[in-house]
Enzyme design. Structure first.
Site, mmCIF file in Angstrom:
data_model
loop_
_atom_site.group_PDB
_atom_site.id
_atom_site.type_symbol
_atom_site.label_atom_id
_atom_site.label_comp_id
_atom_site.label_asym_id
_atom_site.label_seq_id
_atom_site.Cartn_x
_atom_site.Cartn_y
_atom_site.Cartn_z
ATOM 1 N N LYS A 68 51.800 35.858 48.216
ATOM 2 C CA LYS A 68 50.730 36.827 47.968
ATOM 3 C C LYS A 68 51.109 38.103 48.698
ATOM 4 O O LYS A 68 51.770 38.056 49.744
ATOM 5 C CB LYS A 68 49.406 36.291 48.543
ATOM 6 C CG LYS A 68 48.184 36.960 47.955
ATOM 7 C CD LYS A 68 47.651 36.200 46.763
ATOM 8 C CE LYS A 68 46.391 36.809 46.215
ATOM 9 N NZ LYS A 68 45.849 36.059 45.110
ATOM 10 N N HIS A 115 36.068 41.564 37.739
ATOM 11 C CA HIS A 115 36.854 41.047 36.609
ATOM 12 C C HIS A 115 36.469 39.628 36.258
ATOM 13 O O HIS A 115 36.158 39.322 35.109
ATOM 14 C CB HIS A 115 38.346 41.094 36.963
ATOM 15 C CG HIS A 115 38.901 42.482 36.970
ATOM 16 N ND1 HIS A 115 39.012 43.223 38.110
ATOM 17 C CD2 HIS A 115 39.339 43.250 35.960
ATOM 18 C CE1 HIS A 115 39.522 44.402 37.806
ATOM 19 N NE2 HIS A 115 39.722 44.449 36.508
HETATM 20 P P1 NAD Z 1 37.112 42.305 41.525
HETATM 21 O O1 NAD Z 1 37.498 43.262 42.586
HETATM 22 O O2 NAD Z 1 37.274 42.736 40.111
HETATM 23 O O3 NAD Z 1 35.588 41.878 41.715
HETATM 24 C C1 NAD Z 1 35.014 41.593 42.940
HETATM 25 C C2 NAD Z 1 33.568 42.052 42.888
HETATM 26 O O4 NAD Z 1 32.912 41.630 44.086
HETATM 27 C C3 NAD Z 1 33.407 43.581 42.796
HETATM 28 O O5 NAD Z 1 32.531 43.918 41.750
HETATM 29 C C4 NAD Z 1 32.846 43.955 44.182
HETATM 30 O O6 NAD Z 1 32.005 45.087 44.137
HETATM 31 C C5 NAD Z 1 32.080 42.696 44.532
HETATM 32 N N1 NAD Z 1 31.817 42.545 45.959
HETATM 33 C C6 NAD Z 1 32.626 42.829 47.016
HETATM 34 N N2 NAD Z 1 32.006 42.549 48.169
HETATM 35 C C7 NAD Z 1 30.776 42.074 47.844
HETATM 36 C C8 NAD Z 1 29.668 41.620 48.598
HETATM 37 N N3 NAD Z 1 29.706 41.589 49.937
HETATM 38 N N4 NAD Z 1 28.570 41.194 47.938
HETATM 39 C C9 NAD Z 1 28.524 41.194 46.586
HETATM 40 N N5 NAD Z 1 29.546 41.631 45.810
HETATM 41 C C10 NAD Z 1 30.650 42.066 46.443
HETATM 42 O O7 NAD Z 1 37.899 40.951 41.806
HETATM 43 P P2 NAD Z 1 38.151 39.734 40.809
HETATM 44 O O8 NAD Z 1 39.479 39.881 40.196
HETATM 45 O O9 NAD Z 1 36.964 39.545 39.934
HETATM 46 O O10 NAD Z 1 38.251 38.518 41.831
HETATM 47 C C11 NAD Z 1 37.104 37.997 42.472
HETATM 48 C C12 NAD Z 1 37.511 36.921 43.463
HETATM 49 O O11 NAD Z 1 38.190 35.870 42.781
HETATM 50 C C13 NAD Z 1 38.474 37.397 44.558
HETATM 51 O O12 NAD Z 1 38.220 36.688 45.742
HETATM 52 C C14 NAD Z 1 39.844 36.996 44.010
HETATM 53 O O13 NAD Z 1 40.805 36.811 45.029
HETATM 54 C C15 NAD Z 1 39.488 35.690 43.332
HETATM 55 N N6 NAD Z 1 40.423 35.341 42.266
HETATM 56 C C16 NAD Z 1 40.610 36.185 41.221
HETATM 57 C C17 NAD Z 1 41.482 35.818 40.209
HETATM 58 C C18 NAD Z 1 41.689 36.690 38.999
HETATM 59 O O14 NAD Z 1 42.226 36.209 37.989
HETATM 60 N N7 NAD Z 1 41.254 37.952 39.018
HETATM 61 C C19 NAD Z 1 42.171 34.598 40.278
HETATM 62 C C20 NAD Z 1 41.934 33.740 41.366
HETATM 63 C C21 NAD Z 1 41.060 34.128 42.361
#
Ligand code: NAD
Length: 356
Positions: A82, A184
């Site tokens: 990562k 996302h």
């Molecule tokens: P992203 O940045 O698109 O979305 C995260 C959302 O969480 C944002 O809208 C942000 O405003 C919100 N957020 C941040 N802090 C917050 C809080 N304290 N309270 C409420 N909302 C809050 O990220 P993503 O790609 O959707 O990923 C979300 C999580 O899933 C992350 O932890 C990421 O590591 C994990 N993840 C994502 C993927 C992927 O395919 N994108 C795969 C595995 C794991």
């Protein structure tokens, strides 16, 4: 921290950590490679305004270790890695991504990158100009695009497995589900839940995302500060890690935690045990959120097939049920059960590879 990096690497069993710096493009990146027994280390690049460099190092180390387990338990021939970029995501530029791409390239395929928090398929496009060791590139370039829909689908499938375990039926119709973070992954997850007939609550700190989601789906917004007072069936952490901790566990009113965020438990052992004591079922994060990795792994293999990826993501359902059985049988937390299975596959394959 400098005198502690090796201590932490030893404790978490990391192979390599690379610090990348380019003042002209304002690049400060850390690439952490945890374990390459099963194959090259694949894991996304996160961009975050970390409060300190120490915080960024610890994040990269924890996240990359999670990727080793995620790949191993998902039956993928990939290692865990990562990367984190320290900085304000609103200041990202072509120069930053291309310089970063050169650093990724210098590792000759030992690390393959992809999207993560605050990075997108178009950022991967810039990286791709400097290295072929990048996945999640846009579909028009022959890639598989944003992996988030597959991550969300895997979480949805995994949530159904949790429901089956807790209530004897995986029907989510009428269940009250809180999605924390409608980025996302969160937004796609909300789509599946609404379609399944669930009553969906959302919380986020980004007004734009809240508006977008509320316009698309019949959801109820809850202020982040009020979310713990909700009486719900399922809590889906889809923002950042460590939201399941000593402060939140006593307040949580839900029989299931199943979400996409990485490193949801602030302290794996302590908080995993507290959840069992409270009768809360916890779906191990690196297992339930593996859909995106399964998707980019197919892209990296060179023979991408969307239907096959969907079927592979659906295997998360049975894997979660297997973890619950092992956790009960051995009286260990679900996180420990998942880590045990993942570590066993890494050890078994290390043995296979060391023989003629
Ligand atoms: P992203 O940045 O698109 O979305 C995260 C959302 O969480 C944002 O809208 C942000 O405003 C919100 N957020 C941040 N802090 C917050 C809080 N304290 N309270 C409420 N909302 C809050 O990220 P993503 O790609 O959707 O990923 C979300 C999580 O899933 C992350 O932890 C990421 O590591 C994990 N993840 C994502 C993927 C992927 O395919 N994108 C795969 C595995 C794991």
């Amino acid at each position: 921290m400098s005198n502690k990096v090796f201590e932490l690497m030893k404790e978490m069993e990391h192979e390599q950590v690379v610090f990348c710096h380019d003042p002209k493009s304002n690049l400060k990146a850390i690439i952490a490679i945890h374990n390459t027994t099963l194959g090259p280390a694949l894991g996304g690049t996160r961009m975050w305004n970390y409060a300190s460099d120490d915080e960024a190092v610890v994040d990269a180390l924890r996240l990359s270790r999670g990727m080793s387990y995620k790949a191993a338990i998902s039956g993928l021939n990939l290692g865990g890695g990562k990367a984190v970029i320290i900085g304000d995501p609103s200041l990202k530029s072509e120069a930053l991504w291309r310089r970063y791409g050169k650093f990724v390239n210098s590792l000759n395929g030992k690390y393959i990158t992809a999207e993560d928090v605050n990075t997108s398929a178009s950022d991967m496009e810039y990286i791709h100009l400097e290295t072929k060791h990048v996945t999640g590139i846009p579909e028009y370039m022959g890639g598989s695009g944003d992996p988030s829909p597959f991550t969300a689908y895997g979480v949805f499938v995994g949530m159904k497995a949790c429901a089956h375990k807790q209530w004897g039926s995986d029907n989510l119709s009428g269940k009250k589900i809180l999605v924390q973070g409608v980025g996302h992954v969160g937004q796609y997850l909300v789509g599946h839940l609404v379609e399944a007939g669930a009553k969906v609550y959302i919380t986020d700190i980004n007004a734009e995302r809240i508006k977008e989601t509320s316009n698309k789906f019949p959801v109820e917004f809850v202020e982040p500060a009020d979310m713990l007072s909700l009486d719900i069936d399922i809590y889906a952490p889809c923002a950042l890690g460590a939201t399941v901790n000593s402060e939140t566990i006593p307040l949580l009113k839900c029989p299931i935690i199943a979400g996409a965020a990485n490193n949801q438990l602030a302290e794996e052992k302590i908080h995993g045990r507290q959840l069992i004591d409270k009768g809360i079922i916890y779906a191990p994060d690196f297992l339930i959120n593996a859909g995106g990795l399964i998707n980019v792994a197919a892209e990296a293999s060179g023979s991408y097939n969307r239907e096959k990826v969907t079927k592979d993501v659906e295997k998360i359902y049975n894997r979660i049920l297997d973890i619950f059985s092992l956790s009960e049988k051995e009286n260990i937390t679900t996180q420990e059960a998942a880590m045990r299975i993942a570590q066993k596959r890494i050890d078994d394959m290390a043995n296979v590879k060391s023989r003629l």
